[in-house]
Structures are given as C-alpha cells and as structure tokens.
Enzyme design. Structure first.
Site, PDB file in Angstrom:
ATOM      1  NE  ARG A  20       5.319  -3.744   8.340  1.00  0.00           N
ATOM      2  CZ  ARG A  20       5.086  -3.360   7.075  1.00  0.00           C
ATOM      3  NH1 ARG A  20       5.742  -2.333   6.559  1.00  0.00           N
ATOM      4  NH2 ARG A  20       4.179  -3.983   6.359  1.00  0.00           N
ATOM      5  CE1 TYR A  40       7.271   2.420  -2.706  1.00  0.00           C
ATOM      6  CE2 TYR A  40       7.362   0.298  -1.607  1.00  0.00           C
ATOM      7  CZ  TYR A  40       6.647   1.414  -1.996  1.00  0.00           C
ATOM      8  OH  TYR A  40       5.315   1.527  -1.667  1.00  0.00           O
ATOM      9  CG  PHE A  41      15.020   5.485  -0.585  1.00  0.00           C
ATOM     10  CD1 PHE A  41      14.954   5.408  -1.967  1.00  0.00           C
ATOM     11  CD2 PHE A  41      15.264   6.739  -0.012  1.00  0.00           C
ATOM     12  CE1 PHE A  41      15.104   6.541  -2.780  1.00  0.00           C
ATOM     13  CE2 PHE A  41      15.426   7.870  -0.801  1.00  0.00           C
ATOM     14  CZ  PHE A  41      15.341   7.777  -2.185  1.00  0.00           C
ATOM     15  CG  ASP A  42      11.766  -1.260   0.824  1.00  0.00           C
ATOM     16  OD1 ASP A  42      11.746  -0.635  -0.274  1.00  0.00           O
ATOM     17  OD2 ASP A  42      10.845  -2.006   1.190  1.00  0.00           O
ATOM     18  CD1 TRP A  69       0.817   1.798  -3.359  1.00  0.00           C
ATOM     19  CD2 TRP A  69       2.430   0.261  -3.338  1.00  0.00           C
ATOM     20  NE1 TRP A  69       0.233   0.594  -3.057  1.00  0.00           N
ATOM     21  CE2 TRP A  69       1.204  -0.377  -3.032  1.00  0.00           C
ATOM     22  CE3 TRP A  69       3.586  -0.521  -3.389  1.00  0.00           C
ATOM     23  CZ2 TRP A  69       1.108  -1.754  -2.784  1.00  0.00           C
ATOM     24  CZ3 TRP A  69       3.489  -1.887  -3.133  1.00  0.00           C
ATOM     25  CH2 TRP A  69       2.265  -2.488  -2.842  1.00  0.00           C
ATOM     26  CD1 TRP A 114       8.268   0.380   1.762  1.00  0.00           C
ATOM     27  CD2 TRP A 114       6.859   0.502   3.500  1.00  0.00           C
ATOM     28  NE1 TRP A 114       7.126   1.029   1.339  1.00  0.00           N
ATOM     29  CE2 TRP A 114       6.244   1.117   2.390  1.00  0.00           C
ATOM     30  CE3 TRP A 114       6.167   0.451   4.707  1.00  0.00           C
ATOM     31  CZ2 TRP A 114       4.972   1.683   2.450  1.00  0.00           C
ATOM     32  CZ3 TRP A 114       4.908   1.011   4.765  1.00  0.00           C
ATOM     33  CH2 TRP A 114       4.309   1.618   3.652  1.00  0.00           C
ATOM     34  CB  THR A 115      11.921  -0.219   8.960  1.00  0.00           C
ATOM     35  OG1 THR A 115      10.664  -0.289   9.657  1.00  0.00           O
ATOM     36  CG2 THR A 115      12.196   1.211   8.555  1.00  0.00           C
ATOM     37  CG  HIS A 132      -0.588  -3.361   5.954  1.00  0.00           C
ATOM     38  ND1 HIS A 132       0.390  -4.327   6.042  1.00  0.00           N
ATOM     39  CD2 HIS A 132      -0.724  -3.071   4.636  1.00  0.00           C
ATOM     40  CE1 HIS A 132       0.830  -4.614   4.813  1.00  0.00           C
ATOM     41  NE2 HIS A 132       0.173  -3.874   3.939  1.00  0.00           N
ATOM     42  CG  ASP A 153      -0.966  -0.479   1.772  1.00  0.00           C
ATOM     43  OD1 ASP A 153      -1.594  -0.036   2.750  1.00  0.00           O
ATOM     44  OD2 ASP A 153       0.173  -0.967   1.870  1.00  0.00           O
ATOM     45  CD  GLU A 154       0.974  -4.590   0.313  1.00  0.00           C
ATOM     46  OE1 GLU A 154       1.760  -5.045  -0.520  1.00  0.00           O
ATOM     47  OE2 GLU A 154       1.320  -4.270   1.460  1.00  0.00           O
ATOM     48  CG  ASP A 179       2.093  -2.121   8.574  1.00  0.00           C
ATOM     49  OD1 ASP A 179       1.619  -3.256   8.401  1.00  0.00           O
ATOM     50  OD2 ASP A 179       2.397  -1.357   7.630  1.00  0.00           O
TER      51      ASP A 179
HETATM   52  C1  ACM Z   1       3.056  -0.317   0.080  1.00  0.00           C
HETATM   53  O1  ACM Z   1       4.247  -0.412  -0.237  1.00  0.00           O
HETATM   54  N1  ACM Z   1       2.381  -1.401   0.459  1.00  0.00           N
HETATM   55  C2  ACM Z   1       2.344   0.933   0.025  1.00  0.00           C
END
Ligand code: ACM
Ligand code: ZN
Length: 755
Positions: free
Chosen positions: A152, A408-410, A383, A458-459, A254, A316-317, A181
């Site tokens: 990101r 989650y440090f975001d 997660w 996550w940035t 992703h 994921d996702e 990603d």
């Molecule tokens: C994630 O936060 N989608 C692993």
C-alpha cells in the site's frame, strides 16, 4: 584505564530483593542487591570465545544505547561471558556483583542478554551506574512477530532495516514482510519481469480516508520494488540480528498488481491497472493449472531468497465472484468433486502446501484458509479474532495469533482529536498489553500449537516511515511483553518502566513514537448541573492544567486557566439558553500531550437516560456517552458511539426540570462498509403524567454510500420534563450493499436538547 570501575561502598550484604525490572520485555527473574557498580565512558570486556557477529552486535549496541565504548581487556575484564548448556531454548542470565557475568546458550540468547544488560545501565552526571542484580530469562513464545505492508506504501531498504533494528531491541524474532497486494508488487521475480515493470507502479492513490466524500485521488505515479540483491541484503541483515523473515506472496486474492502485469492468470483475462483504492476486489487469481504453475515458479525464486521455514501465501479476503462465472474454475470443481468455491480455494491452497512441503518448507496463511478444509501441513495466522486459531489448534495445526482486537497497529491508539488519520478502530497500549495468544478455550495439550503472536501494520493510511514508527511504538513494546514474559508485570508497572527508562532510549535514537499513552486519563460523570470530570495524570507528581474556552451564543468567548489537584472534580454546567461550546484542553506535566475536547453544553448535558431498548454490548460505552456533550466523529471509533442492532430503538430522557425547549438535535453515523446506516424515521414525544404525546415524526434522508455523520434537528417549542424518542431503522440492508439482507446497525451520538 583499568580502574574506571569503582566498587560501591555500600556492598554490605548479598541479600536479593525482588524489584520491578528496568528491562523490557521483563525477564523471568530480576532480583536486586544493595549497591551498584560505576564506570565512566568505557567498559572493559572479554569477548573471547564469542562468535564474531555477536561481538560486532554488542559493540554496536553499546553505542546505540549509551555511547559506551567497549574496550577489550583479557587481564582484568569487568564483563565476561559463559556458555550455558542443557537449558530452555534461548535462555540467558546476567549476574552483576563485583563483576558482570553474562551466561548465554544460543547465539541469539547472547544478543538478548546484551540488550538486557544495556537496559540495566543508568547514566548519571558522572558516568554510568549498574545496580547489582541477578537476571534469569527466556522467552515464552517462539513466534514473536511484527508485520509490515510495503504494498500500500513502499518503504526503502534502509527503512526496512531500521524497522528490523527497532524490533531487535525488544527481542522480536520474526519479520512478516507483506510484499504483494492489489496496490503494488514489490519483489523482483526474474522469470516474470512484468511483475515489477508493471505491477510495482500505480497511477493514482486515494487521498483521504475511504469514507470521506467526495473521494479524490492523487494522480502521481507511485511505487517501487526490491531487487533480489536488495532482498538478500535485508535477509542477511535480519539474520545478523537473529530475526527470520517470513515473506508473504498473496494468493488467490489481493492479486490485482500481479494481474495488471499478467492478466492471463485471472479468470477473464481483462487488462486492468494496479489499484489505487483500498479494499477487497473481485478480480483474483484463477484456480486453473496455468496460474498454479505460474505461482509455483514465483515461489521457486522466493524460496531461494528466503531460507526461513515459513512461507506466507495470504489466502484472506478472496471473493468468489469471478470463480463462480469461470468455466475453468467450474470444471476444476467438477473434476475434483468440490462442492463449492470455498472447497476450490482449499484445493488451490493444498496444491501450494504440497509444493512447499516437498521443498522442505511450511505454508502459513490467514485464517480464511480454514474455509473449505485446511490442508495437511498448513499453519494458520488468526486475524479475524481468536476463533480461527482455536479451530486450527483443535485440528492439530500450528497457529500464530494476530487478532484485530489486540494486534492491528493500523488502528487508532489515542482518543485525542489530534491523532493522525488511521483506518479506524481503537487499540490502546493497554489493550495490546492485555493480549494473550493462548485463549482460555484451549486445554494444556492444545496450548503448544500456539507458536506465538504478531502485530500487523497495514499501510493504507501510513504513507511515510515516520508514521510507521508512530503507529508501532510504543505498542510494539507492549506486545513484546505479551510474547516474551512468562508472567507479565501489571500494566501500571510496565507503563512506569516505559516512561522512566525506555522513552529516553527511543528519543536518543530519534524514534517517532506516539505519546498518546501519556495523555492523562480522564473520568467523566454526570453531576447535578451537567457533567463533571477529574484527571488522573500518568505521573502523579505532575500538575494538572486545564484550559477552558467558552463560546457563548452571543459569539463572545471567555478563556480560563485552571489548576486542578488530583481527584478534584471540575464541573461543566448546562447552558441556560442555546447550545454553547466549551473547549477544554487538559495537560499534565512536561511530557504530556494535551487532551482536547469540545463540549456542547445543551440543556440535556449529563441528564439521565433510560434505554428501553438495550444497546449492543459491543458498542455501549455507558449511558453518559449520549449526553456527555461530545459528538461522535469520523473516522468513527467504537467508543464514541452507542450502537444498536435492532430495527426499533426506544429511549426516554429526563431533562430534570419542566421547561420550554426549542429543539432537539440527534447525530447519526453511516458507514455502509460496516453495515451502519441512517435510521428511516424518528419520533419524538413528550411525556406528561406517564402519557405520551407525539409532537413530531420525521424521516431521515439517506445519501450515497461511504461514511458520514448526519445531524437531525427537530423543532419542539414545547414545555415538558420527560421526552420519549423512538427510532426506526431500515428493516434490512438493501441489495447491492455490504451485508444486504441483514438488519443494519444504528449508531447514535449525541442527543442535545436546547432551551
Ligand atoms: C487481513 O487483515 N486481511 C489479513
Ligand atoms: Zn477461473
């Protein structure tokens, strides 16, 4: 000079005292004795027998921590090393009496020991002091991880090395490098050069929070990638600090950056650019053979660069929209007797698992890889809460816990309005500190399946490295306690050591750590005339300073500076007329950053509210929230809003005296990604002698998608004391929106009744 080590004159007793350790993460045992050792700018040390790398790292650490020179003296050393055998993995001990003996087992434990030793040294006006003490230590978990998303936003090799440096001071041993990603592919793959020629660059980037409307984009080309040479350099650098790198190559979701370079590996081969927006996208890798072979060839190059055991494949996702319409995917399902697309994802992951296992490696993926059946050798990174990890451990798979709630440090870490933009959520230092990777549902036999834990960075909203440091520190230090300590000290003790000893270290090394945790703790209550608050400073000796700025209806404002003493309440009164604003700025001591509040002092400030419909326990921060004068804001954090998951909400307000009221103002939140919608109808009644009389029923107009706050003003012009509010939501979320068919959430904050 050999005599720079003065013996303490107070060496009278050998008795040890259990004390709070200045070392973070706190060691298994720390005991102090009377007396200290002193030295000036250099320390004599005997390095003989130590591995070269360890010796080099120690010389560097002595500079990083204190600018101490280590001089080699084999005749009269003050510090000596001993090798331990047959001890728990990574054990070490430090014994400081008339000399210092550091005993270590593995090379890594020598490094941990020396970091701890450096943290025991205190600088004073004359030189350095070391309290006589005994330390015995080893880690609780074998996976002590931090993650960094470089897709990101991209971070340079030097920045990644600094990230690794900071990790190493706090005994982390695993760096999860999120290399690919939708928004950028960041690792050179020689057999597929377009992955970086095309996939590493995007033409636009979203400017503000995704919920801010209208959305605007920065049209500058943005990107970057690491050459294989650079990757090798980082891997070797991390290795020298006893940190293993786990690379992540995301599949099947992703994957938009990879598909921008090689659209033939998607289901429909449609050419699209590298994504500049944040979220989850329908276009993912197709499950066909060609794609699997392509990804295995990519992994071949990844395996050469990263010698560690684990390879992260994401998982994921991954929406199944394209797979449902793809002939090749559907044929694969028929040929392999797969009953749905989740099983197809499981088939996809199993092929990767088999491939990696044959190469002597181990696959790890996000907890979605459980859906459709977990493949034989896979490890799970949990997660979406702890549940995925519990399920995997029950099935006998290895697990790394990384739940959004704690790791989650975001997310935001402070409640102040000055907190820089984050994705949302609220994960305070204390919340991170409370993290326990082993949930209570697991029994003693299952516990060993939990390898440890990890925080994810996550940035999307972290565009530069200074902000990475801000989001990660000091929360990473709290996490190191959760992952290292056999028994964590209390949060208060941790906070004290952090403030007294470690802030100076972070400052010395120019770490842009967040000071949000030094904000004073403020307790709010309702009072006879409105609300009141008291302040609990982190450092109890510091002064509590309150700046109060009152803006009245007539446009006049008044400034006051008030000095509070501990436990003294300060009251904020309801306005006699109108809805005046009181701006508060509260500061305690030099290191404190001010906490700022805008209080809408209406006639309902602090009045009792009866919830006839109970709020959801997940979004209920107390009755006062709705009438504390502080309106919920965007981006929303759970603690500012009261959330309901019912289609009808009823509450009653006691305005504490019968009077004429002009209007009522209600604020609602909408964020359709989070299933939160505006209500459909609001009905206000006045209550006289237990009877309700409707005075207004008003529909609320809902706008486009995204996040917004809406104030609804309803004229009253009525005399009453009691007021009844009924709020109706949509019966279900409409088609085409996230969560369609479900009951929407209704979020309220604040309710203001104005005289
Ligand atoms: C994630 O936060 N989608 C692993
Ligand atoms: Zn397909």
């Amino acid at each position: 000079m050999k005599s720079n080590f003065l013996l303490s004159l107070l060496l009278l007793t050998q008795e040890y005292f259990a004390q709070i350790s200045p070392i973070l993460p706190a060691p298994v045992t720390y005991k102090e004795m009377d007396g200290s050792l002193y030295f000036t700018e250099s320390l004599d040390i005997d390095f003989s027998g130590l591995p070269v790398n360890l010796k080099d790292q120690m010389i560097e650490l002595a500079t990083v921590y204190h600018d101490i020179k280590l001089s080699i003296d084999l005749n009269k050393p003050r510090v000596r090393f001993k090798k331990l055998v047959n001890v728990i993995k990574d054990s070490y001990s430090i014994n400081i009496s008339d000399e210092v003996i550091i005993s270590y087992s593995s090379e890594a434990s020598g490094y941990y020991a020396f970091n701890s030793f450096m943290q025991l040294i205190e600088k004073d006006s004359v030189g350095f002091a070391l309290k006589k003490c005994f330390v015995k230590d080893y880690p609780k978990f074998s996976w002590r991880g931090l993650h960094l998303d470089v897709s990101r936003h991209f971070f340079t090799v030097d920045e990644v090395k600094r990230y690794i440096d900071l990790m190493s001071f706090y005994k982390f041993n695993t760096f999860h490098w999120h290399l690919t990603d939708d928004q950028g592919w960041r690792i050179e793959i020689k057999s597929f050069p377009k992955l970086t020629q095309i996939g590493a660059w995007r033409d636009s980037t979203l400017n503000n929070h995704y919920s801010t409307k209208p959305r605007t984009f920065n049209k500058e080309r943005y990107g970057g990638y690491y050459t294989q040479e650079q990757i090798k350099e980082v891997v070797s650098y991390a290795n020298s600090k006893y940190i293993t790198i786990v690379p992540e190559i995301e599949m099947p979701g992703h994957s938009r950056a990879a598909l921008a370079a090689y659209p033939e590996y998607s289901c429909n081969s449609i050419q699209q650019g590298v994504e500049g927006f944040w979220g989850v996208f329908d276009d993912i890798f197709c499950s066909k053979d060609e794609t699997i072979v392509f990804l295995q060839k990519v992994l071949d190059e990844v395996l050469v660069l990263f010698p560690g055991e684990y390879i992260h494949i994401g998982g994921d996702e991954a929406p199944k929209t394209r797979w449902k319409k793809c002939e090749k995917c559907q044929n694969l399902m028929k040929e392999n007797n797969l009953k749905d697309e989740h099983q197809l994802q499981s088939y996809f992951i199993q092929r990767m698992d088999k491939y990696l296992t044959e190469k002597g490696r181990k696959l790890i993926g996000w907890d979605e890889i459980l859906e459709g059946g977990l493949s034989t050798n896979a490890a799970v990174m949990s997660w979406r809460g702890f549940e995925g990890g519990v399920e995997a451990a029950n099935l006998g798979h290895l697990v790394v816990m990384s739940p959004g709630s704690h790791c989650y440090f975001d997310h935001y870490q402070g409640k102040g309005k000055d907190e820089p933009l984050a994705i949302g959520g609220y994960t305070s230092l204390e919340k991170v500190y409370d993290f326990n990777p082993v949930p209570s549902q697991l029994n003693k036999q299952q516990e060993p399946y939990i390898l440890g834990g990890q925080a994810n960075v996550w940035t999307e909203y972290i565009a530069d490295f200074k902000k990475v440091e801000y989001m990660v520190y000091p929360r990473a230090i709290a996490l190191s306690q959760a992952l290292w300590c056999l028994e964590k000290p209390s949060f208060k003790d941790f906070q004290k050591v952090l403030i007294d000893r470690h802030i100076r270290f972070l400052q010395k090394n120019n770490v842009n750590f967040s000071k949000s945790f030094i904000s004073p703790e403020i307790e709010w209550k309702n009072s006879k005339k409105g609300i009141k608050f008291k302040v609990l400073p982190i450092d109890l000796t510091s002064k509590i300073q309150v700046n109060l700025n009152e803006e009245n209806l007539d446009g006049k404002s008044q400034q006051k500076e008030i000095q509070l003493i501990e436990n003294q309440w300060l009251e904020i009164n309801r306005a006699k007329k109108g809805n005046s604003i009181r701006n508060l700025s509260i500061k305690t001591g030099e290191n404190s950053i001010p906490s700022n509040f805008s209080i809408h002092a209406s006639a309902s400030l602090g009045v009792p509210i009866k919830f006839i419909t109970k709020p959801s326990p997940s979004y209920n921060s107390g009755d006062l929230t709705l009438v504390d004068g502080q309106r919920g804001a965007l981006p929303w954090r759970g603690n500012e809003w009261i959330g309901f998951d019912t289609t009808e909400i009823e509450l009653e307000i006691d305005l504490s005296k019968k009077d004429n009221y002009k209007y009522i103002n209600l604020s609602f939140l909408k964020d359709d990604h989070a299933w939160i919608h505006f209500p459909q109808d609001i009905e206000i009644s006045i209550v006289e002698k237990g009877k309700r009389k409707i005075i207004e029923s008003k529909p609320v107009i809902s706008f486009s998608s995204g996040g917004q706050v809406q104030q609804v003003k309803i004229e009253l012009k009525k005399s009453t004391r009691f007021m009844h509010i009924r709020i109706k939501s949509l019966l279900e979320i409409p088609n085409g929106l996230p969560g369609s068919g479900h009951v929407p959430w209704t979020f309220i904050d604040e309710i203001e009744v104005v005289r």
